[in-house]
Design a protein around this motif. Structure first.
Motif, PDB file in Angstrom:
ATOM      1  N   ARG A  16      45.639  43.799  22.113  1.00  0.00           N
ATOM      2  CA  ARG A  16      44.277  43.817  22.247  1.00  0.00           C
ATOM      3  C   ARG A  16      43.736  45.335  22.309  1.00  0.00           C
ATOM      4  NH1 ARG A  16      44.681  39.446  20.596  1.00  0.00           N
ATOM      5  NH2 ARG A  16      44.532  37.669  21.866  1.00  0.00           N
ATOM      6  N   GLU A  17      42.728  45.944  21.377  1.00  0.00           N
ATOM      7  CA  GLU A  17      42.078  46.948  21.387  1.00  0.00           C
ATOM      8  C   GLU A  17      43.086  48.280  21.567  1.00  0.00           C
ATOM      9  OE1 GLU A  17      38.899  46.938  24.168  1.00  0.00           O
ATOM     10  OE2 GLU A  17      37.594  45.716  22.882  1.00  0.00           O
ATOM     11  N   LEU A  18      44.213  48.237  20.918  1.00  0.00           N
ATOM     12  CA  LEU A  18      45.174  49.197  21.036  1.00  0.00           C
ATOM     13  C   LEU A  18      44.799  50.456  20.121  1.00  0.00           C
ATOM     14  CD1 LEU A  18      48.265  49.940  21.579  1.00  0.00           C
ATOM     15  CD2 LEU A  18      48.922  48.949  19.177  1.00  0.00           C
ATOM     16  N   ASP A  19      44.723  51.750  21.000  1.00  0.00           N
ATOM     17  CA  ASP A  19      44.938  52.982  20.443  1.00  0.00           C
ATOM     18  C   ASP A  19      46.196  53.536  20.627  1.00  0.00           C
ATOM     19  OD1 ASP A  19      41.971  52.483  20.289  1.00  0.00           O
ATOM     20  OD2 ASP A  19      41.609  53.452  22.406  1.00  0.00           O
ATOM     21  N   HIS A  29      42.804  52.902  16.275  1.00  0.00           N
ATOM     22  CA  HIS A  29      41.529  52.874  17.107  1.00  0.00           C
ATOM     23  C   HIS A  29      41.127  51.294  17.110  1.00  0.00           C
ATOM     24  CE1 HIS A  29      40.317  56.988  16.191  1.00  0.00           C
ATOM     25  NE2 HIS A  29      41.137  56.945  15.164  1.00  0.00           N
ATOM     26  N   ARG A  30      41.451  50.816  18.508  1.00  0.00           N
ATOM     27  CA  ARG A  30      41.195  49.570  18.836  1.00  0.00           C
ATOM     28  C   ARG A  30      41.562  48.497  17.921  1.00  0.00           C
ATOM     29  NH1 ARG A  30      37.168  50.297  22.867  1.00  0.00           N
ATOM     30  NH2 ARG A  30      36.356  48.441  22.685  1.00  0.00           N
ATOM     31  N   SER A  32      43.222  45.087  17.257  1.00  0.00           N
ATOM     32  CA  SER A  32      43.588  43.816  17.650  1.00  0.00           C
ATOM     33  C   SER A  32      44.282  42.851  16.731  1.00  0.00           C
ATOM     34  CB  SER A  32      42.456  43.216  18.530  1.00  0.00           C
ATOM     35  OG  SER A  32      41.972  43.942  19.435  1.00  0.00           O
ATOM     36  N   THR A  54      51.832  51.470  14.583  1.00  0.00           N
ATOM     37  CA  THR A  54      51.545  50.391  15.329  1.00  0.00           C
ATOM     38  C   THR A  54      52.964  49.717  15.910  1.00  0.00           C
ATOM     39  OG1 THR A  54      49.908  49.636  13.781  1.00  0.00           O
ATOM     40  CG2 THR A  54      50.702  47.921  15.236  1.00  0.00           C
ATOM     41  N   ARG A  64      49.994  55.421  23.864  1.00  0.00           N
ATOM     42  CA  ARG A  64      49.063  54.423  23.544  1.00  0.00           C
ATOM     43  C   ARG A  64      47.998  53.977  24.619  1.00  0.00           C
ATOM     44  NH1 ARG A  64      53.911  50.147  24.408  1.00  0.00           N
ATOM     45  NH2 ARG A  64      53.844  50.368  26.558  1.00  0.00           N
ATOM     46  N   GLY A  66      45.207  50.444  25.717  1.00  0.00           N
ATOM     47  CA  GLY A  66      44.935  48.923  25.136  1.00  0.00           C
ATOM     48  C   GLY A  66      45.999  48.018  26.016  1.00  0.00           C
ATOM     49  N   ARG A  67      45.891  46.971  25.518  1.00  0.00           N
ATOM     50  CA  ARG A  67      46.664  45.642  25.875  1.00  0.00           C
ATOM     51  C   ARG A  67      47.652  45.180  25.230  1.00  0.00           C
ATOM     52  NH1 ARG A  67      46.383  42.771  30.724  1.00  0.00           N
ATOM     53  NH2 ARG A  67      47.109  40.864  30.840  1.00  0.00           N
ATOM     54  N   GLN A  76      52.077  46.836  28.464  1.00  0.00           N
ATOM     55  CA  GLN A  76      51.882  48.237  27.821  1.00  0.00           C
ATOM     56  C   GLN A  76      52.134  49.356  28.794  1.00  0.00           C
ATOM     57  OE1 GLN A  76      49.644  45.544  28.443  1.00  0.00           O
ATOM     58  NE2 GLN A  76      48.510  46.363  30.319  1.00  0.00           N
TER      59      GLN A  76
END
Length: 211
Positions: A16-19, A29-30, A32, A54, A64, A66-67, A76
Motif C-alpha cells: 500500500r502506497e509504497l515509496d 511513488h505510492r 499499491s 519494487t 522505503r 508505505g505499508r 515494513q
C-alpha cells in the motif's frame, strides 16, 4: 439453486502506497498492489520503471515508506534478515551465486534451517544438472545453470512467497523452457511474484498481472 459463493482468500503480500529511494532519488511513488496466495503474479513494465526496485523495497534492501503486509502481518519496519526469516525468498536478476564456491556449498549456505529431505528431493528432480555438477565452482557454470542454482537456493527453504527477478534474461530458448517448467512446479508449492520481460513465459505462468 444459487451458485456457491467464491472463497475469499487473503493475499500473501499486500503493498500500500509504497515509496522507494535509491540514494536521494525517489524511484517508486505510492505503488499499491497485491500478490495472490497461490500461483504466479507477474509484475510488468518497461525498462527503468522500478520493477527490480519494487522487489528490493519489499525486502528492505532499499529505503522505503508505505505499508507492506506478509499474510496480514506488517513487515515494513522489519530489517531484511527478519523479512527473509519470515518467509520471503529472493532470486535476484543477476543470479548472484558465489562463483568461488561449489554448487553444493552454494546450496548449503542458502539453507535457513536444517536440511529438509523433501525439498532436497524437489531440487534434485527439477535440476538434475546441479547434482551432476555439485563439486563444480558455481562461477564456471553456464548462465542457465547459474539461474537453476539461484532458483534451487530459494526452493530449499520453507517460504511463504518467492520474489523472482527476470529469471529467463539472456538465456537460450531451450533453457528458457526449462526455467519456465521449474517455475510452474515451484508455483504449485509457493506463490511467486515474478518480474519477467518474456511475455510468452508470462502468458504461460501468470494467473495475475500487475502493470
Amino acid at each position: 439453486m444459487s451458485a456457491p459463493a467464491a472463497i475469499q482468500t487473503r493475499p500473501v503480500l499486500a503493498v500500500r502506497e509504497l515509496d522507494a529511494w535509491i540514494g536521494n532519488q525517489q524511484i517508486l511513488h505510492r505503488v499499491s498492489f497485491e500478490v495472490a496466495d497461490r500461483g504466479v503474479t507477474a509484475l510488468l513494465g518497461r525498462n527503468g520503471v522500478g520493477k527490480t526496485t519494487t522487489l528490493r523495497a519489499l525486502l528492505g534492501i532499499v529505503r522505503r515508506a508505505g505499508r507492506i503486509e506478509l499474510a496480514g502481518r506488517p513487515i515494513q519496519a522489519e530489517p531484511t534478515h527478519r523479512i527473509v526469516r519470515a518467509g520471503i525468498g529472493y532470486v535476484p536478476e543477476n543470479r548472484e551465486v558465489f562463483g568461488g564456491l561449489t554448487v553444493a556449498q552454494n546450496l548449503t549456505l542458502a539453507r535457513r534451517d536444517r536440511s529438509d529431505p523433501a525439498r532436497e528431493r524437489l531440487v534434485a528432480e527439477l535440476f538434475p544438472e546441479l547434482a551432476e555438477r555439485r563439486d563444480q565452482p558455481a562461477g564456471t557454470l553456464s548462465g542457465g545453470q547459474q539461474q537453476m542454482l539461484a532458483l534451487a537456493r530459494a526452493l530449499l527453504n520453507d517460504n511463504r512467497a518467492l520474489l523472482i527477478d527476470e529469471p529467463t534474461k539472456g538465456l537460450a530458448p531451450r533453457v528458457v523452457d526449462e526455467v519456465a517448467d521449474a517455475l510452474a512446479v515451484a508455483a504449485e508449492r509457493v506463490p511467486i511474484l515474478l518480474v519477467e520481460q518474456d511475455l510468452a513465459v508470462v502468458a504461460r505462468l501468470a494467473e495475475h498481472v500487475v502493470v
